[in-house]
Design a protein around this motif. Structure first.
Motif, PDB file in Angstrom:
ATOM      1  N   ASN A  40       0.771  -1.173   0.074  1.00 47.49           N
ATOM      2  CA  ASN A  40       0.084   0.043  -0.147  1.00 47.49           C
ATOM      3  C   ASN A  40       0.873   1.381  -0.062  1.00 47.49           C
TER       4      ASN A  40
ATOM      5  N   GLU B 264      -2.836  -5.709  -9.375  1.00 48.29           N
ATOM      6  CA  GLU B 264      -3.770  -5.103  -8.218  1.00 48.29           C
ATOM      7  C   GLU B 264      -4.977  -4.619  -9.068  1.00 48.29           C
ATOM      8  N   MET B 265      -6.080  -5.470  -9.272  1.00 46.78           N
ATOM      9  CA  MET B 265      -7.046  -5.050 -10.151  1.00 46.78           C
ATOM     10  C   MET B 265      -7.802  -4.136  -9.476  1.00 46.78           C
ATOM     11  N   ARG B 266      -8.080  -4.179  -8.272  1.00 44.16           N
ATOM     12  CA  ARG B 266      -8.900  -3.102  -7.600  1.00 44.16           C
ATOM     13  C   ARG B 266      -8.295  -1.883  -7.892  1.00 44.16           C
ATOM     14  N   PHE B 267      -7.103  -1.718  -7.424  1.00 43.88           N
ATOM     15  CA  PHE B 267      -6.255  -0.469  -7.646  1.00 43.88           C
ATOM     16  C   PHE B 267      -6.357   0.061  -9.124  1.00 43.88           C
TER      17      PHE B 267
ATOM     18  N   ARG C  36      -8.660  -0.455 -11.407  1.00 46.20           N
ATOM     19  CA  ARG C  36     -10.014   0.074 -11.536  1.00 46.20           C
ATOM     20  C   ARG C  36     -10.018   1.467 -11.051  1.00 46.20           C
ATOM     21  N   GLU C  37      -9.470   1.677  -9.811  1.00 49.60           N
ATOM     22  CA  GLU C  37      -9.798   2.914  -9.331  1.00 49.60           C
ATOM     23  C   GLU C  37      -8.866   4.000  -9.797  1.00 49.60           C
TER      24      GLU C  37
ATOM     25  N   GLN D  89     -14.114   0.667 -15.498  1.00 51.82           N
ATOM     26  CA  GLN D  89     -15.362   0.462 -14.933  1.00 51.82           C
ATOM     27  C   GLN D  89     -16.365  -0.358 -16.112  1.00 51.82           C
TER      28      GLN D  89
ATOM     29  N   ASN E  82     -10.847 -14.232  -9.728  1.00 57.03           N
ATOM     30  CA  ASN E  82     -11.515 -14.365  -8.279  1.00 57.03           C
ATOM     31  C   ASN E  82     -11.497 -15.999  -8.064  1.00 57.03           C
TER      32      ASN E  82
END
Ligand SMILES: Nc1ncnc2c1ncn2[C@@H]1O[C@H](COP(=O)(O)OP(=O)(O)OP(=O)(O)O)[C@@H](O)[C@H]1O
Ligand SMILES: [Mg+2]
Lengths: 223, 245
Positions: free
Chosen positions: B178, B200-203, B205-206, B226, B245
């Motif tokens: 992080n 880091e897919m979440r990152f 996307r963000e 998105q 996932n």
């Protein structure tokens, strides 16, 4: 009756021994410094295959690592004059030491440069450093640090090998010992003392190399 | 005009056709994330962008610096590299130099900055990544996360137009990820142009403005992250998301 040891003559020859010792140290310092310099140039020429140096260095290294030091010395001192290159004893002795050590240190330092992690070279390249800048600022110091013990041993070996220079009447330590021994016939005492001097000198050189190495290793600001 | 643009980019490793005609445009200030399966050519693409890998066909242009098959000599490469910073998975700090020296080296020898100039820049960049106090430390005295932040500062010190990041958190312990992502997040917010490869897919996307999905050496699908995640257009990308996932 057993042999009577008699070291009493040694102080009488202190000046001569000192002269021989200084001569040997001089050969070693000059041979070591210039030889390692040649080794650095040779190592990078071989590593990058620089033309024409890469190939020249290859033949030179092979030649000097696969022939006796004494013959190299004779070739320089007795052979070169036939080509019009006349050197006096100390010049021939230093040249032989330099060329001999240069050949060995080329291979030693090359191994150190080769061990540079590729990622560090890529990092330097990605920062737009030139090849030479990468060599100078990124590769050289860690490489020397890595091979410094091997290089130190090679300098000591070359120093010990310098005794051969007595054969061309270079007035180094062995030459002096031979001379003194021929005067007083005290072979054991003379060579025993000479042995001790070489031994002490070898330890001293190792120590000096360690200090120089620590300076290379030491964490200090850029240039 | 895009800041970075590639056209018809091809790369072979022997017979292995790794990049098969890449056309990629990146606008100034854009954050682009490249994703795809292992071996799809993500790293190769990043590495061709700053000339760490040669190309077999095509053109790369970055802010006026241009490289193609026939023009890839040392000067061309260095001109390109001055526009592009790169951060690597393995940090690749120079172990014999202090943190400050790592950051100052290229400004000194490439940009010929004076002592004061380069030290000023190095201190600025180090405080940007939150490591001002580590100026005199050595790489082996830092955690992985700190080393990677120094590597970012080192790249930024050359004032690149765009920063390439190839899986820069993959070699880190999870608890250190992080601090590095936060630095990248801040760079993105400040308007830095970024092209990164990450898992880091979440990152991704963000922070990303654009997502690029690579598949078998091609850009198989691209768009807004998105939307792509909500409505994958190709079965391969759908499959790829499914495998996450
Ligand atoms: N130096 C190289 N020499 C030969 N083949 C290579 C080299 N580097 C990569 N390749 C090959 O090129 C293809 C693409 O590799 P690349 O490293 O670009 O994939 P990637 O998408 O970054 O994968 P990963 O997610 O595992 O990092 C692979 O088939 C790989 O084996
Ligand atoms: Mg990769």
């Amino acid at each position: 009756m057993a042999y009577q040891f008699d070291f009493a003559f040694i102080p009488d020859y202190a000046g001569m021994f000192a002269h021989g010792l200084a001569y040997t140290v001089g050969l070693t310092v000059a041979g070591g410094a210039i030889g390692i310099g040649i080794g650095i140039g040779g190592a990078i020429s071989r590593l990058w295959n620089l033309r024409p140096f890469g190939n020249l260095y290859r033949y030179y290294v092979e030649l000097f690592r696969n022939t006796p030091f004494l013959v190299q010395l004779f070739l320089i001192f007795f052979g070169l004059p036939s080509l019009g290159i006349k050197l006096v004893e100390w010049q021939a002795a230093i040249l032989a030491m330099v060329l001999n050590l240069g050949a060995y240190s080329t291979e030693i330092i090359r191994a150190g440069l080769q061990a540079t992690p590729p990622g560090q070279i890529e990092a330097a390249e990605s920062l737009a450093l030139t090849r030479w800048q990468t060599f100078l600022y990124v590769m050289l110091r860690p490489a020397l640090r890595k091979v410094w013990p091997a290089l130190s041993s090679q300098v000591v070996i070359t120093m010990l090998g310098s005794s051969v220079c007595s054969q061309i009447s270079a007035e180094e330590l062995t030459f002096v010992a031979n001379f003194i021994q021929s005067r007083n016939f005290r072979a054991f005492e003379t060579y025993f003392f000479t042995t001790a001097m070489y031994f002490g000198l070898a330890l001293l050189i190792r120590q000096a190399m360690r200090l120089i190495g620590r300076h290379l290793i030491v964490r200090r600001p850029l240039s | 005009m895009p800041l970075v643009s590639t056209n018809r980019l091809h790369k072979f490793y022997g017979k292995n056709h790794v990049l098969r005609g890449i056309k990629l445009d990146v606008e100034e200030g854009e954050v682009v994330t490249i994703v795809g399966r292992s071996g799809s050519g993500k790293s190769t693409l990043l590495r061709t962008l700053n000339g760490l890998e040669s190309i077999d066909d095509g053109v790369i242009e970055v802010d006026g610096a241009r490289l193609d098959v026939d023009h890839a000599d040392g000067d061309t490469l260095r001109a390109l590299r001055q526009k592009i910073g790169m951060v690597f998975q393995q940090f690749n700090l120079f172990p014999h130099l202090s943190v400050g020296q790592n950051v100052m080296l290229a400004p000194q020898v490439v940009k010929k900055m004076t002592n004061a100039e380069r030290e000023g820049i190095a201190r600025d960049m180090l405080s940007r990544v939150g490591l001002a106090e580590k100026f005199d430390a050595f790489p082996d005295q830092l955690s992985g996360g700190q080393q990677q932040r120094v590597a970012i500062a080192r790249a930024l010190a050359m004032s690149p137009k765009v920063l390439l990041c190839d899986e820069i958190t993959s070699a880190l312990d999870p608890e250190l990820v992080n601090e590095v992502l936060n630095v990248v997040r801040r760079l993105a917010a400040e308007g830095m142009t970024l092209i990164m490869v990450t898992h880091e897919m979440r990152f991704a996307r963000e922070v990303s403005d654009k997502l690029v999905f690579m598949h078998e050496g091609r850009i198989h699908e691209t768009g807004h992250p998105q939307e792509m995640f909500a409505r994958p257009a190709t079965p391969e990308f759908a499959n790829f998301i499914g495998s996450l996932n």
